[in-house]
Motif scaffolding. Structure first.
Motif, short mmCIF file in Angstrom:
data_model
loop_
_atom_site.label_atom_id
_atom_site.label_comp_id
_atom_site.label_asym_id
_atom_site.label_seq_id
_atom_site.Cartn_x
_atom_site.Cartn_y
_atom_site.Cartn_z
N TYR A 56 3.09 -25.93 -38.24
CA TYR A 56 3.87 -27.15 -38.35
C TYR A 56 4.22 -27.64 -36.95
N PRO A 57 4.49 -28.95 -36.82
CA PRO A 57 4.82 -29.49 -35.49
C PRO A 57 5.91 -28.69 -34.79
N SER A 58 6.91 -28.23 -35.55
CA SER A 58 8.02 -27.51 -34.92
C SER A 58 7.56 -26.17 -34.34
N GLU A 59 6.37 -25.73 -34.71
CA GLU A 59 5.86 -24.46 -34.20
C GLU A 59 4.89 -24.66 -33.04
N PRO A 114 6.85 -34.14 -39.59
CA PRO A 114 7.30 -32.75 -39.48
C PRO A 114 7.06 -31.92 -40.73
#
Ligand SMILES: Nc1ncnc2c1ncn2[C@@H]1O[C@H](COP(=O)(O)OP(=O)(O)OP(=O)(O)O)[C@@H](O)[C@H]1O
Ligand SMILES: [Mg+2]
Lengths: 263, 222
Positions: free
Chosen positions: A148-151, A105
């Motif tokens: 980023y992965p969270s996006e 992450p």
């Protein structure tokens, strides 16, 4: 006769007292896609993880491109652990894609894809980024490298994870239920990438509940039941009638996953 | 009787010197303790079982006894085992050891909170254990444990007041003494509270900035 990319011989695996794999024999020809089906708890993930050397088999052998994975047999039926460098070399031929994506992450998509190129292969940042961008483009994410992965959506994250595995140019790709934690409308984009890889001659072992995908892309279908390899053959034979009663039972629980056309 | 800060302000240079002592002991001991605490947590995770058990025992002892008692033992009991320390080194050592125990627990929980899959993914692409710690675990852990570390640092800021009992010339000791000498004890204590409150707010503020900068890396939903 094509060479075997993965050869599994009489593999047993126990966790404590429970035997999860009870003598598996399997040969995966180079350049083919093998789909691993089976009810929950039948040992599909365990078998795949043994091939990725994330679990160590209790007995039996696994060969990758003819090279022993993890252990060498000594003449008297015992085995010794191979040196770490040998293990790493054999393992580097394999890429793994997880159900939970497992992206890091704190790194961007591009960072995830290039991490091993820089840290393990010692590549220059620029060179690695060029490869990383090409791999992201291959999975249709050339414009998402700096996210980023969270996006990213689940489907995008899983495609980044596939690009991460591809960046190291593995000979064999292992997938453990790559679409199972995705919303239904996102499974298509991941399956399409996998379909393309299969078409491009990648050797793949795919644990999946997407029966439709297995029937159309799998050149070999393996059905695991209670730690044993119950069926192993081309889809026409496995899904054709007469059908093994355990498989029939299994398919009926997956009517909505493309099994309807088969049942 | 009325509140009059004039008497205290006359002694400002001494107070600022004490403020500085508080601040540097606090910062140095916490920085050391963060690194040592990380080391302890890492050794417990990857070292042999006996080392894990030994470190666990030490951590439990330190966390299970009051800081005041530890400091007394270190300062007054130390000489019996040949460890005679001046107040400041003793205070620094005591603070460091005490907070190391707590930080090590924060990091241990941080290690355990990282999804195993992230480590397995790193193994699969060939990272070695050292590379996994450096490239994956430390950065991921940083964002997980940052709030607790800021909390811990704030708690330790207030614990520095206890160093006054072994005569470390820090804020509480100096301002308390000035208050008594000037017959302005309440004013002294108010000023003291203000100093600590300022430091606590400042660390909270810095902590929030750091968290905001790391917020991009928050865990992805899957
Ligand atoms: N680390 C482990 N320790 C103990 N038991 C385990 C472990 N991993 C798996 N098992 C057990 O092994 C059996 C097979 O698990 P496995 O995950 O391989 O099944 P699966 O076929 O992948 O199932 P699913 O479709 O639910 O993913 C299960 O009974 C499981 O509880
Ligand atoms: Mg599974």
């Amino acid at each position: 006769m094509t060479r075997s990319a993965v050869t599994v011989r009489d593999v047993h695996k126990s966790f404590g007292k429970t035997e999860v794999l009870k003598g598996i024999d399997l040969s995966v020809p180079q350049g083919s896609t093998t789909c691993l089906l089976g009810p929950s708890g039948s040992g599909k993930s365990t078998l795949l993880r043994c091939i990725a050397f994330l679990e160590e088999t209790t007995s039996g052998t696994i060969e990758i491109n003819g090279q022993p994975l993890g252990f060498a047999e000594t003449g008297d039926g015992k085995r010794t652990r191979l040196p770490q460098s040998d293990i790493r070399k054999v393992r580097s031929r394999i890429g793994m894609v997880f159900q939970q994506f497992n992206l890091w992450p704190h790194m961007t998509a591009l960072g995830n894809v290039t991490e091993a190129l820089v840290t393990v292969r010692g590549m220059k940042r620029k060179e690695a980024n060029a490869i990383g961008e090409a791999q992201l483009a291959r999975v249709g994410l050339d414009d998402r490298g700096h996210h980023y992965p969270s996006e990213l959506s689940g489907g995008q994250q899983q495609r980044v994870a596939i690009a991460r595995a591809l960046a190291l140019e593995p000979d064999i790709l292992l997938f453990d239920e790559p679409t199972s934690s995705l919303d239904p409308e996102l499974t298509g984009e991941v399956l399409n990438v996998m379909r393309e890889l299969a078409g491009g001659g990648m050797t793949m072992i795919v644990v999946t509940h997407e029966i439709g995908f297995a029937a159309s892309v799998g050149e070999k279908i393996v059905f695991l039941d209670e730690g044993k390899l119950l069926l192993d053959g081309p889809p026409s034979e496995i899904f054709g009638t007469p059908r093994h009663p355990r498989l029939q039972q299994f398919l009926e629980t997956y009517l909505d996953r493309g099994a309807a056309t088969l049942v | 009787m009325s509140i009059d800060f004039g008497l205290i302000f006359a002694r400002m240079p001494e107070i600022l010197a004490a403020f500085w002592v508080t601040v540097w002991i606090w910062i140095v001991s916490n920085v050391l303790a963060v690194f040592l605490g990380f080391g302890v947590a890492t050794l417990r995770r990857y070292g042999p079982l006996w080392l894990d058990l030994l470190l666990r025992l030490l951590v439990e002892i330190i966390r299970g006894t009051p800081f005041l008692v530890q400091l007394f033992l270190l300062y007054f009991g130390g000489p019996f085992i040949g460890l005679s320390l001046d107040p400041i080194p003793a205070g620094l050592l005591g603070m460091t050891v005490y907070s190391t125990a707590y930080y090590s627990e924060i990091f241990r929980a941080g290690y355990n909170a990282i999804p195993v899959g992230h480590i397995e993914a790193a193994e699969c692409v060939g990272l070695t254990r050292g590379q996994i710690i450096r490239r994956i675990l430390v950065p991921e852990m940083t964002m997980l444990v940052l709030p607790q570390c800021v909390n811990m640092a704030i708690l330790m800021m207030k614990e520095t007041a206890i160093l006054s009992i072994i005569t470390v010339p820090e804020l509480t000791l100096v301002v308390g003494a000035i208050g008594s000498q000037q017959y302005a004890f309440v004013e002294a204590m108010l000023l003291l509270a203000l100093f600590y409150w300022f430091l606590v707010e400042l660390s909270g503020f810095l902590g929030r900035i750091a968290e905001a900068r790391l917020s991009k890396f928050r865990f992805a939903h899957s």
